[in-house]
Design a protein around this motif. Structure first.
Motif, PDB file in Angstrom:
ATOM      1  N   ASP A  16      49.663  55.462 -15.560  1.00 33.54           N
ATOM      2  CA  ASP A  16      50.087  55.705 -14.187  1.00 33.54           C
ATOM      3  C   ASP A  16      49.879  57.170 -13.822  1.00 33.54           C
ATOM      4  OD1 ASP A  16      51.140  55.316 -11.692  1.00 33.54           O
ATOM      5  OD2 ASP A  16      53.227  55.388 -12.339  1.00 33.54           O
ATOM      6  N   ASN A  17      48.815  57.425 -13.093  1.00 34.80           N
ATOM      7  CA  ASN A  17      48.623  58.720 -12.456  1.00 34.80           C
ATOM      8  C   ASN A  17      47.952  58.449 -11.106  1.00 34.80           C
ATOM      9  OD1 ASN A  17      45.745  58.645 -12.796  1.00 34.80           O
ATOM     10  ND2 ASN A  17      46.004  59.406 -14.901  1.00 34.80           N
ATOM     11  N   ALA A  18      47.922  59.436 -10.250  1.00 38.00           N
ATOM     12  CA  ALA A  18      47.458  59.241  -8.874  1.00 38.00           C
ATOM     13  C   ALA A  18      46.015  58.744  -8.815  1.00 38.00           C
ATOM     14  CB  ALA A  18      47.602  60.532  -8.084  1.00 38.00           C
ATOM     15  N   THR A  19      45.153  59.295  -9.643  1.00 38.10           N
ATOM     16  CA  THR A  19      43.737  58.917  -9.607  1.00 38.10           C
ATOM     17  C   THR A  19      43.535  57.475 -10.053  1.00 38.10           C
ATOM     18  OG1 THR A  19      43.191  61.198 -10.161  1.00 38.10           O
ATOM     19  CG2 THR A  19      41.448  59.580 -10.392  1.00 38.10           C
ATOM     20  N   ASN A  20      44.143  57.102 -11.170  1.00 41.23           N
ATOM     21  CA  ASN A  20      43.987  55.728 -11.660  1.00 41.23           C
ATOM     22  C   ASN A  20      44.549  54.712 -10.667  1.00 41.23           C
ATOM     23  OD1 ASN A  20      42.811  56.695 -13.955  1.00 41.23           O
ATOM     24  ND2 ASN A  20      44.565  56.290 -15.301  1.00 41.23           N
ATOM     25  N   ARG A  21      45.726  55.011 -10.115  1.00 37.22           N
ATOM     26  CA  ARG A  21      46.345  54.080  -9.182  1.00 37.22           C
ATOM     27  C   ARG A  21      45.481  53.943  -7.925  1.00 37.22           C
ATOM     28  NH1 ARG A  21      52.620  53.916  -7.488  1.00 37.22           N
ATOM     29  NH2 ARG A  21      52.773  54.188  -9.733  1.00 37.22           N
ATOM     30  N   LYS A  22      44.991  55.069  -7.391  1.00 38.50           N
ATOM     31  CA  LYS A  22      44.157  55.014  -6.190  1.00 38.50           C
ATOM     32  C   LYS A  22      42.878  54.224  -6.451  1.00 38.50           C
ATOM     33  CE  LYS A  22      41.799  57.841  -2.800  1.00 38.50           C
ATOM     34  NZ  LYS A  22      41.408  59.188  -2.394  1.00 38.50           N
ATOM     35  N   ASN A  23      42.230  54.465  -7.575  1.00 37.59           N
ATOM     36  CA  ASN A  23      41.002  53.737  -7.909  1.00 37.59           C
ATOM     37  C   ASN A  23      41.274  52.242  -8.037  1.00 37.59           C
ATOM     38  OD1 ASN A  23      39.458  56.027  -7.890  1.00 37.59           O
ATOM     39  ND2 ASN A  23      39.574  56.365 -10.104  1.00 37.59           N
ATOM     40  N   HIS A  24      42.396  51.906  -8.662  1.00 38.88           N
ATOM     41  CA  HIS A  24      42.720  50.485  -8.817  1.00 38.88           C
ATOM     42  C   HIS A  24      43.012  49.825  -7.469  1.00 38.88           C
ATOM     43  CE1 HIS A  24      44.232  46.771 -10.460  1.00 38.88           C
ATOM     44  NE2 HIS A  24      45.298  46.909  -9.686  1.00 38.88           N
ATOM     45  N   LEU A  25      43.848  50.479  -6.645  1.00 36.03           N
ATOM     46  CA  LEU A  25      44.230  49.889  -5.364  1.00 36.03           C
ATOM     47  C   LEU A  25      43.055  49.750  -4.400  1.00 36.03           C
ATOM     48  CD1 LEU A  25      47.695  51.576  -4.763  1.00 36.03           C
ATOM     49  CD2 LEU A  25      47.217  49.283  -5.610  1.00 36.03           C
ATOM     50  N   MET A  26      42.060  50.610  -4.536  1.00 39.39           N
ATOM     51  CA  MET A  26      40.880  50.547  -3.669  1.00 39.39           C
ATOM     52  C   MET A  26      39.779  49.677  -4.270  1.00 39.39           C
ATOM     53  SD  MET A  26      41.985  52.232  -1.205  1.00 39.39           S
ATOM     54  CE  MET A  26      40.618  52.489  -0.133  1.00 39.39           C
ATOM     55  N   GLY A  27      39.984  49.179  -5.474  1.00 42.88           N
ATOM     56  CA  GLY A  27      38.955  48.390  -6.152  1.00 42.88           C
ATOM     57  C   GLY A  27      38.778  47.009  -5.540  1.00 42.88           C
ATOM     58  N   VAL A  28      37.592  46.464  -5.712  1.00 40.89           N
ATOM     59  CA  VAL A  28      37.234  45.166  -5.141  1.00 40.89           C
ATOM     60  C   VAL A  28      38.064  44.049  -5.759  1.00 40.89           C
ATOM     61  CG1 VAL A  28      35.347  43.498  -4.875  1.00 40.89           C
ATOM     62  CG2 VAL A  28      34.895  45.931  -4.627  1.00 40.89           C
ATOM     63  N   TYR A  29      38.252  44.092  -7.075  1.00 41.24           N
ATOM     64  CA  TYR A  29      38.996  43.042  -7.752  1.00 41.24           C
ATOM     65  C   TYR A  29      40.442  42.993  -7.254  1.00 41.24           C
ATOM     66  CZ  TYR A  29      40.891  40.111 -11.440  1.00 41.24           C
ATOM     67  OH  TYR A  29      41.509  39.096 -12.120  1.00 41.24           O
ATOM     68  N   HIS A  30      41.079  44.172  -7.107  1.00 40.60           N
ATOM     69  CA  HIS A  30      42.462  44.222  -6.615  1.00 40.60           C
ATOM     70  C   HIS A  30      42.538  43.694  -5.186  1.00 40.60           C
ATOM     71  CE1 HIS A  30      46.566  45.606  -6.033  1.00 40.60           C
ATOM     72  NE2 HIS A  30      46.154  46.109  -4.874  1.00 40.60           N
ATOM     73  N   GLN A  31      41.612  44.097  -4.338  1.00 39.36           N
ATOM     74  CA  GLN A  31      41.616  43.648  -2.939  1.00 39.36           C
ATOM     75  C   GLN A  31      41.463  42.129  -2.871  1.00 39.36           C
ATOM     76  OE1 GLN A  31      42.103  45.591  -0.238  1.00 39.36           O
ATOM     77  NE2 GLN A  31      42.355  47.390  -1.525  1.00 39.36           N
ATOM     78  N   LYS A  32      40.594  41.593  -3.703  1.00 38.22           N
ATOM     79  CA  LYS A  32      40.358  40.139  -3.724  1.00 38.22           C
ATOM     80  C   LYS A  32      41.605  39.392  -4.193  1.00 38.22           C
ATOM     81  CE  LYS A  32      36.602  37.105  -5.092  1.00 38.22           C
ATOM     82  NZ  LYS A  32      35.404  36.982  -5.898  1.00 38.22           N
ATOM     83  N   GLN A  33      42.249  39.909  -5.243  1.00 43.09           N
ATOM     84  CA  GLN A  33      43.462  39.279  -5.764  1.00 43.09           C
ATOM     85  C   GLN A  33      44.604  39.356  -4.759  1.00 43.09           C
ATOM     86  OE1 GLN A  33      42.103  37.448  -8.125  1.00 43.09           O
ATOM     87  NE2 GLN A  33      43.892  37.800  -9.414  1.00 43.09           N
ATOM     88  N   LYS A  34      44.727  40.479  -4.107  1.00 45.76           N
ATOM     89  CA  LYS A  34      45.776  40.661  -3.097  1.00 45.76           C
ATOM     90  C   LYS A  34      45.559  39.694  -1.927  1.00 45.76           C
ATOM     91  CE  LYS A  34      47.725  44.293  -0.178  1.00 45.76           C
ATOM     92  NZ  LYS A  34      47.582  45.695   0.232  1.00 45.76           N
ATOM     93  N   LYS A  35      44.322  39.563  -1.469  1.00 46.65           N
ATOM     94  CA  LYS A  35      43.999  38.631  -0.383  1.00 46.65           C
ATOM     95  C   LYS A  35      44.298  37.197  -0.810  1.00 46.65           C
ATOM     96  CE  LYS A  35      40.238  37.165   2.660  1.00 46.65           C
ATOM     97  NZ  LYS A  35      40.672  35.806   2.683  1.00 46.65           N
ATOM     98  N   ALA A  36      43.928  36.839  -2.028  1.00 48.75           N
ATOM     99  CA  ALA A  36      44.188  35.488  -2.524  1.00 48.75           C
ATOM    100  C   ALA A  36      45.683  35.209  -2.590  1.00 48.75           C
ATOM    101  CB  ALA A  36      43.557  35.312  -3.903  1.00 48.75           C
ATOM    102  N   HIS A  37      46.476  36.208  -2.962  1.00 45.23           N
ATOM    103  CA  HIS A  37      47.929  36.038  -3.030  1.00 45.23           C
ATOM    104  C   HIS A  37      48.501  35.737  -1.651  1.00 45.23           C
ATOM    105  CE1 HIS A  37      52.113  36.696  -4.041  1.00 45.23           C
ATOM    106  NE2 HIS A  37      52.179  37.576  -3.048  1.00 45.23           N
TER     107      HIS A  37
END
Length: 180
Positions: A16-37
């Motif tokens: 957990d640091n700002a860069t890792n969290r930002k990269n994850h939240l902006m990632g395609v896989y996260h966006q797709k999973q969030k939309k599916a939820h």
């Protein structure tokens, strides 16, 4: 070992640091999973589901075992023949209901209904022109209010006419006027 961030949408954890969290939240896989939820809570249009699933062949894992470990991320269709028939029936029922509603909206009145409506309209126009409304169903809509003197003014003698309530029959025979 430092703090770890766990993403409920993706079922992943990382440092957990700002860069890792930002990269994850902006990632395609996260966006797709969030939309599916969030899409799982919304009832989708059966026509769209049928159109999307008809383009793709049935998933091999889903066909053989009844489940697919990819879930909503699977690139193949998970719509079986039975579900397809249910969707087609739902689409057909919606279409029939909308046609029926449209026909009811465009319903042409019968001659008797039209004549009754016309007679009522002419009768009310004649009543307004004569200035004396006859008691009818519409008279109930135009009930005149009953005024009374407030208790604080009841003991005062010789009140001016502007403070006295009007008599009950004062407005009875005045013609009804349309404003605005």
């Amino acid at each position: 070992m430092g703090k770890r961030y766990y993403c409920d949408y993706c079922d992943k954890s990382f440092a957990d640091n700002a860069t890792n969290r930002k990269n994850h939240l902006m990632g395609v896989y996260h966006q797709k999973q969030k939309k599916a939820h969030y899409d799982s809570f919304v009832k989708r249009d059966p026509a769209k589901i049928l159109a999307e699933s008809s383009k793709l062949p049935l998933c091999h894992n889903f066909r053989t075992t009844g489940e697919c470990h990819f879930g909503v991320n699977c690139r193949w269709s998970h719509v079986t023949d039975q579900v397809r028939e249910e969707l087609e029936n739902e689409i057909r029922n919606k279409r029939e209901a909308s046609i029926k509603q449209r026909q009811e909206e465009e319903k042409v009145p019968t001659l008797e209904e039209w004549l009754d409506k016309r007679a009522k309209r002419l009768k009310t126009e004649d009543d307004v022109k004569s200035g004396i409304p006859e008691p009818s169903d519409e008279a109930a809509v135009y009930q005149l209010p009953v005024y009374s003197l407030p208790p604080s003014l009841a003991n005062i003698p010789n009140l001016p006419p502007s403070l006295l309530p009007p008599l009950p029959d004062a407005y009875k025979y005045l013609p009804l006027e349309e404003w605005g």
